[in-house]
Design an enzyme around this catalytic site. Sequence first.
Site, short mmCIF file in Angstrom:
data_model
loop_
_atom_site.label_atom_id
_atom_site.label_comp_id
_atom_site.label_asym_id
_atom_site.label_seq_id
_atom_site.Cartn_x
_atom_site.Cartn_y
_atom_site.Cartn_z
N CYS A 74 18.29 28.48 25.71
CA CYS A 74 19.75 28.45 25.65
C CYS A 74 20.25 27.36 24.70
O CYS A 74 20.03 27.45 23.51
CB CYS A 74 20.30 28.30 27.07
SG CYS A 74 21.98 28.89 27.28
N HIS A 75 20.91 26.30 25.21
CA HIS A 75 21.43 25.22 24.38
C HIS A 75 20.41 24.11 24.14
O HIS A 75 20.68 23.18 23.39
CB HIS A 75 22.69 24.61 25.02
CG HIS A 75 23.90 25.47 24.92
ND1 HIS A 75 24.11 26.56 25.75
CD2 HIS A 75 24.97 25.42 24.09
CE1 HIS A 75 25.26 27.13 25.43
NE2 HIS A 75 25.80 26.46 24.43
#
Length: 190
Positions: A112-113
């Site tokens: 994800c991030h």
Amino acid sequence: MSHLSGKTIAFLVAAEGIERVELTDPWQAVTDAGATPVLLSPEEGEVQTFDHLDKAETRPVDKTVKSASVDDYDALVLPGGVANPDALRTDDDAVGFVRDFVASGKPVAAICHAPWTLIEADVLKGRTLTSWPSLQTDLRNAGATWVDKEVVVDGNLITSRNPDDLPAFNSQLLESIAHGAAAQESSTPA
């Protein structure tokens, strides 16, 4: 299923902002495979996980990243959440640990991030990876090629886009740890 017995996996997170499922799912996968997960963070105490923007459970920190050594771990997992990697990338000890871990050749899995921390560690030039779509420009600016795939493996880097990718992410993580262990065993003189 204990094919990773004796392996120790570092999970590096900030004090808050961790996407709960991106920590707990891989944690359970490595535990089920017989490995020992260890929660690292810049500060002692507990970390706060989130279900998107809502507070979820807290988890105890096992060790500060400043006192951790890459040599003690067989793989590194970087869970996402927006605030988590954003905070980690401002911590010199966390960034240095990630940089050293990538250089070690051992598996580094980011979802994800989490690639924001990889960007800060300056380890992405010439690498191909995926992430949450909003990181595309940041990753390209760091010298990486961004692709929209469920899971991407480039050398020792394993990346995925979001929680929907966790089954493929976890599977690749376990395979990479097992492969790394097999490679290390085969290079050990008899």
